[in-house]
Design a protein around this motif. Sequence first.
Motif, mmCIF file in Angstrom:
data_model
loop_
_atom_site.group_PDB
_atom_site.id
_atom_site.type_symbol
_atom_site.label_atom_id
_atom_site.label_comp_id
_atom_site.label_asym_id
_atom_site.label_seq_id
_atom_site.Cartn_x
_atom_site.Cartn_y
_atom_site.Cartn_z
ATOM 1 N N PRO A 32 0.807 -1.229 0.000
ATOM 2 C CA PRO A 32 0.000 0.000 0.000
ATOM 3 C C PRO A 32 0.841 1.281 0.000
ATOM 4 O O PRO A 32 0.420 2.293 -0.554
ATOM 5 C CB PRO A 32 -0.807 -0.107 1.298
ATOM 6 C CG PRO A 32 -0.872 -1.560 1.591
ATOM 7 C CD PRO A 32 0.401 -2.142 1.067
ATOM 8 N N ASP A 33 2.032 1.229 0.594
ATOM 9 C CA ASP A 33 2.891 2.407 0.605
ATOM 10 C C ASP A 33 3.892 2.414 -0.550
ATOM 11 O O ASP A 33 4.794 3.229 -0.584
ATOM 12 C CB ASP A 33 3.625 2.529 1.933
ATOM 13 C CG ASP A 33 4.623 1.415 2.161
ATOM 14 O OD1 ASP A 33 4.588 0.417 1.413
ATOM 15 O OD2 ASP A 33 5.431 1.533 3.100
ATOM 16 N N ARG A 34 3.727 1.499 -1.497
ATOM 17 C CA ARG A 34 4.585 1.352 -2.679
ATOM 18 C C ARG A 34 6.041 1.067 -2.302
ATOM 19 O O ARG A 34 6.958 1.364 -3.054
ATOM 20 C CB ARG A 34 4.541 2.602 -3.556
ATOM 21 C CG ARG A 34 3.194 2.958 -4.060
ATOM 22 C CD ARG A 34 2.771 1.975 -5.115
ATOM 23 N NE ARG A 34 1.545 2.442 -5.734
ATOM 24 C CZ ARG A 34 0.706 1.652 -6.332
ATOM 25 N NH1 ARG A 34 0.943 0.376 -6.401
ATOM 26 N NH2 ARG A 34 -0.388 2.128 -6.865
ATOM 27 N N ARG A 89 0.045 7.638 -0.741
ATOM 28 C CA ARG A 89 -0.699 8.701 -0.075
ATOM 29 C C ARG A 89 0.130 9.275 1.075
ATOM 30 O O ARG A 89 0.982 8.609 1.647
ATOM 31 C CB ARG A 89 -2.021 8.176 0.464
ATOM 32 C CG ARG A 89 -2.990 7.822 -0.659
ATOM 33 C CD ARG A 89 -4.280 7.257 -0.127
ATOM 34 N NE ARG A 89 -4.026 5.872 0.282
ATOM 35 C CZ ARG A 89 -4.483 5.317 1.391
ATOM 36 N NH1 ARG A 89 -5.224 6.016 2.207
ATOM 37 N NH2 ARG A 89 -4.217 4.070 1.684
ATOM 38 N N LYS A 90 -0.161 10.559 1.431
ATOM 39 C CA LYS A 90 0.606 11.235 2.482
ATOM 40 C C LYS A 90 0.428 10.579 3.843
ATOM 41 O O LYS A 90 1.364 10.525 4.634
ATOM 42 C CB LYS A 90 0.203 12.707 2.572
ATOM 43 C CG LYS A 90 0.745 13.549 1.477
ATOM 44 C CD LYS A 90 0.383 14.996 1.698
ATOM 45 C CE LYS A 90 0.867 15.841 0.551
ATOM 46 N NZ LYS A 90 0.486 17.242 0.698
ATOM 47 N N GLY A 91 -0.760 10.091 4.140
ATOM 48 C CA GLY A 91 -1.016 9.474 5.435
ATOM 49 C C GLY A 91 -0.134 8.267 5.688
ATOM 50 O O GLY A 91 0.398 8.076 6.788
ATOM 51 N N ILE A 92 0.033 7.460 4.673
ATOM 52 C CA ILE A 92 0.882 6.271 4.788
ATOM 53 C C ILE A 92 2.342 6.683 4.964
ATOM 54 O O ILE A 92 3.076 6.092 5.758
ATOM 55 C CB ILE A 92 0.696 5.351 3.569
ATOM 56 C CG1 ILE A 92 -0.714 4.785 3.559
ATOM 57 C CG2 ILE A 92 1.728 4.253 3.547
ATOM 58 C CD1 ILE A 92 -1.048 3.955 2.350
ATOM 59 N N GLU A 97 7.159 7.213 8.365
ATOM 60 C CA GLU A 97 8.221 8.055 8.919
ATOM 61 C C GLU A 97 8.155 8.113 10.442
ATOM 62 O O GLU A 97 9.194 8.125 11.107
ATOM 63 C CB GLU A 97 8.153 9.466 8.343
ATOM 64 C CG GLU A 97 8.711 9.586 6.966
ATOM 65 C CD GLU A 97 10.182 9.210 6.879
ATOM 66 O OE1 GLU A 97 10.970 9.547 7.782
ATOM 67 O OE2 GLU A 97 10.550 8.558 5.891
ATOM 68 N N LEU A 98 6.974 8.130 10.992
ATOM 69 C CA LEU A 98 6.825 8.151 12.451
ATOM 70 C C LEU A 98 7.377 6.869 13.074
ATOM 71 O O LEU A 98 8.128 6.920 14.061
ATOM 72 C CB LEU A 98 5.351 8.347 12.829
ATOM 73 C CG LEU A 98 5.059 8.468 14.316
ATOM 74 C CD1 LEU A 98 5.702 9.722 14.880
ATOM 75 C CD2 LEU A 98 3.562 8.485 14.551
#
Length: 151
Positions: A32-34, A89-92, A97-98
Amino acid sequence: MSEAVFIIEWLLIVEAIGFISFPLVARFINLPDRGYSISKLIGLLLVTYLVWLEVSLRISDFGLIAIVFALVLLVIISFRSFDPRLLPRKGILLKSELVFMISFLVFTLIIMNKPDIYGPNSEDFMDFAFLQSLLRSAHFPPPDPWMLVRR
């Protein structure tokens, strides 16, 4: 320099390598995050493999020039494989990163509180010996640290 500068420098290097290698990873990883969450790891593996290959084939000596050449080669390959449709997507990205930042800081704090190279059942002395052998060698494979002759 203080330890904080080295920590920030290492963090920026890992982030840059992950950012550089992401377009290449996104081509082959169907998550999903590629593949953004593992692009740092894959990037570090690719850079070290390219340096190892370059030095083992005696294209250049082991050092900063070999590392920069491997990074430039990775930038060229990643730039050629960039596709804007593969951006996650930015959320992923923020979640990834968190998790990375928290993990990086936790392990950094652990190492800062116990940086010793001794202990029961520890192989850290041999790890240090292999690193010293690598740093003193111009080509790979490096000499056996047990067989190094002092000059």
